[in-house]
Design an enzyme around this catalytic site. Structure first.
Site, short mmCIF file in Angstrom:
data_model
loop_
_atom_site.label_atom_id
_atom_site.label_comp_id
_atom_site.label_asym_id
_atom_site.label_seq_id
_atom_site.Cartn_x
_atom_site.Cartn_y
_atom_site.Cartn_z
CB SER A 60 -15.40 -8.67 -0.57
OG SER A 60 -14.84 -9.30 0.57
CB SER A 97 -14.67 -10.51 3.73
OG SER A 97 -13.30 -10.58 3.47
CE LYS A 135 -6.38 -4.27 2.32
NZ LYS A 135 -5.89 -5.62 2.17
CG ASP A 160 -3.90 -7.82 4.24
OD1 ASP A 160 -4.77 -8.69 4.30
OD2 ASP A 160 -4.10 -6.67 3.78
CB ALA A 172 3.84 0.17 -4.66
N GLY A 173 0.56 -0.81 -3.34
CA GLY A 173 -0.53 -0.30 -2.51
C GLY A 173 -0.54 -1.00 -1.16
N GLY A 174 -1.70 -0.98 -0.48
CA GLY A 174 -1.79 -1.55 0.86
C GLY A 174 -1.45 -3.03 0.91
CB ALA A 175 -2.60 -5.94 -1.06
CE1 TYR A 230 -12.63 -13.05 -3.46
CE2 TYR A 230 -10.59 -12.52 -2.32
CZ TYR A 230 -11.95 -12.41 -2.44
OH TYR A 230 -12.67 -11.66 -1.54
N GLY A 265 -5.82 -15.98 -4.35
CA GLY A 265 -6.09 -15.05 -3.26
C GLY A 265 -6.99 -15.59 -2.16
P1 NDP Z 1 -4.58 -0.27 -3.34
O1 NDP Z 1 -5.62 0.62 -3.93
O2 NDP Z 1 -3.91 0.13 -2.08
O3 NDP Z 1 -3.43 -0.56 -4.44
C1 NDP Z 1 -3.79 -0.89 -5.75
C2 NDP Z 1 -2.56 -1.35 -6.50
O4 NDP Z 1 -2.97 -1.77 -7.81
C3 NDP Z 1 -1.53 -0.24 -6.72
O5 NDP Z 1 -0.25 -0.81 -6.76
C4 NDP Z 1 -1.94 0.31 -8.10
O6 NDP Z 1 -0.91 0.97 -8.77
C5 NDP Z 1 -2.28 -0.98 -8.80
N1 NDP Z 1 -3.15 -0.79 -9.96
C6 NDP Z 1 -4.45 -0.42 -9.95
N2 NDP Z 1 -4.94 -0.37 -11.22
C7 NDP Z 1 -3.89 -0.72 -12.02
C8 NDP Z 1 -3.74 -0.85 -13.43
N3 NDP Z 1 -4.76 -0.60 -14.27
N4 NDP Z 1 -2.55 -1.22 -13.93
C9 NDP Z 1 -1.51 -1.49 -13.10
N5 NDP Z 1 -1.59 -1.38 -11.75
C10 NDP Z 1 -2.77 -0.99 -11.23
O7 NDP Z 1 -5.31 -1.70 -3.16
P2 NDP Z 1 -4.85 -2.92 -2.23
O8 NDP Z 1 -3.38 -2.96 -2.22
O9 NDP Z 1 -5.60 -2.87 -0.96
O10 NDP Z 1 -5.43 -4.18 -3.04
C11 NDP Z 1 -4.83 -4.64 -4.24
C12 NDP Z 1 -5.50 -5.94 -4.68
O11 NDP Z 1 -5.21 -6.99 -3.76
C13 NDP Z 1 -7.03 -5.81 -4.73
O12 NDP Z 1 -7.48 -6.45 -5.90
C14 NDP Z 1 -7.49 -6.57 -3.50
O13 NDP Z 1 -8.78 -7.13 -3.69
C15 NDP Z 1 -6.41 -7.65 -3.37
N6 NDP Z 1 -6.27 -8.13 -1.99
C16 NDP Z 1 -6.62 -9.41 -1.71
C17 NDP Z 1 -6.47 -9.92 -0.44
C18 NDP Z 1 -6.87 -11.31 -0.15
O14 NDP Z 1 -7.14 -11.62 1.01
N7 NDP Z 1 -6.91 -12.18 -1.13
C19 NDP Z 1 -5.93 -9.11 0.67
C20 NDP Z 1 -5.59 -7.79 0.25
C21 NDP Z 1 -5.77 -7.34 -1.03
P3 NDP Z 1 -0.69 2.57 -8.58
O15 NDP Z 1 0.09 2.72 -7.31
O16 NDP Z 1 0.05 2.97 -9.78
O17 NDP Z 1 -2.06 3.19 -8.49
#
Ligand code: NDP
Length: 294
Positions: A27, A29, A78, A114, A140-143, A238, A259
């Site tokens: 990060s 940040s 998140k 975000d 479909a995670g937090g971001a 990023y 990013g």
């Molecule tokens: P989460 O853990 O909440 O979500 C992770 C996501 O990635 C899920 O959709 C997960 O799928 C998917 N995933 C993880 N591994 C794999 C894989 N091997 N193949 C396919 N899909 C995968 O994390 P966040 O949502 O918080 O963050 C996601 C990304 O966004 C991170 O890399 C983070 O650094 C980046 N980010 C950047 C920001 C910025 O300011 N530039 C702000 C916020 C986030 P599944 O549901 O199936 O597990």
């Protein structure tokens, strides 16, 4: 410089802002927020902490115990962190994820910056008006939750959410329905057939998974030639040299947004929540300049 301000944290009355994530070492940040604190002469220090899911509740309790000013919450916490704070803003509750916590005299309040970060970054980086556009969102995670709400608010015409765990994409699409009157929302698994189906008509393709974060060879889109020439590509991940998604999209002549822009604008909003001051965007941007943009 206002009274009581310092050019650098002096270690005695210095207060801490943290970042909780797993992984967290990548990060930028800390670099960006510490530059902002210095620019405003604030006796604050931003530190990242590697926090596993099993210990997240202990880390959040430490924010109260140690009197942190607040924290940022990043991958993968998140969504889970929402249940550990005392109060959640209306917007963050709607989104279903928090990325910023403010410690108000021991009471922890969760926010989501975000959503605004994505909106600001798209506006600045791509001049992109999302209204009526076809958007493909991977993750479909937090971001991804923040992105989906930003696109729905912006009046996207169609939003296809594709995720490795298709159930999470369906859940997000279902929740979004009520908040997306202008947007037709679809959900599906992250597989070559679905990517092909949606990518061909995309105006904007967004990666909000962690693909490409730890392994430079990973990408959510193996074949960028599936995207039409007018399509823009945004990667929330990023990395030095640019992610594979951004590099391959650029080599096809597509407009791209990495990013770092989202990082900047979500961070500016978080800075204001912690300090009550306007964020020094110039200093924050300059702190990220040394990172080569792909
Ligand atoms: P989460 O853990 O909440 O979500 C992770 C996501 O990635 C899920 O959709 C997960 O799928 C998917 N995933 C993880 N591994 C794999 C894989 N091997 N193949 C396919 N899909 C995968 O994390 P966040 O949502 O918080 O963050 C996601 C990304 O966004 C991170 O890399 C983070 O650094 C980046 N980010 C950047 C920001 C910025 O300011 N530039 C702000 C916020 C986030 P599944 O549901 O199936 O597990």
């Amino acid at each position: 410089m206002k009274e009581g301000r310092v050019m650098r944290p002096d270690g005695t009355q210095t207060r801490v802002v943290g970042l909780f994530g797993d992984p967290v070492a990548h990060s930028l940040s800390p670099r960006m927020q510490n530059a902002a604190f210095r620019a405003r002469g604030l006796n604050l220090c931003y530190l990242s902490f590697h926090v596993t899911s099993a210990r997240l509740w202990e880390a959040v309790a430490a924010v109260r115990a140690l009197g942190f000013v607040g924290v940022n919450i990043t991958i993968p916490h998140k969504v889970a962190a929402m249940e550990l704070v005392d109060e959640v803003s209306e917007e963050a509750r709607r989104v279903g994820a928090i990325n910023t916590v403010v410690n108000r005299d021991g009471r922890l309040v969760g926010f989501n910056t975000d959503v605004a970060g994505v909106v600001d970054a798209l506006k600045e980086g791509l001049g992109q008006d999302i209204k009526g556009k076809n958007v493909v969102l991977v993750g479909a995670g937090g971001a991804a939750r923040a992105c989906a709400h930003a696109f729905a608010q912006g009046g996207a015409g169609r939003l296809a959410i594709l995720n490795r765990s298709a159930g999470r994409a369906e859940e997000l699409a279902g929740e979004l329905g009520a908040h997306a009157p202008q947007t037709r929302v679809f959900a599906g698994p992250l597989c070559p057939e679905e990517i092909k189906k949606w990518a061909m008509e995309a105006d904007l393709f967004v990666n909000a998974t962690s693909l490409g974060l730890e392994n430079a060879a990973e990408t959510p889109l193996e074949d960028p030639s599936l995207l039409p020439t007018g399509c823009a590509v945004c990667d929330l991940v990023y990395r030095t040299g640019g992610t594979r998604l951004i590099r391959t999209a650029k080599s096809r002549g597509l407009r791209t947004l990495d990013g770092l822009s989202v990082l900047l604008y979500q961070g500016a909003r978080a800075f204001t929540l912690w300090t009550g001051e306007e964020a020094p965007i110039g200093a924050m941007k300059a702190s990220l300049k040394t990172v080569y943009r792909g």
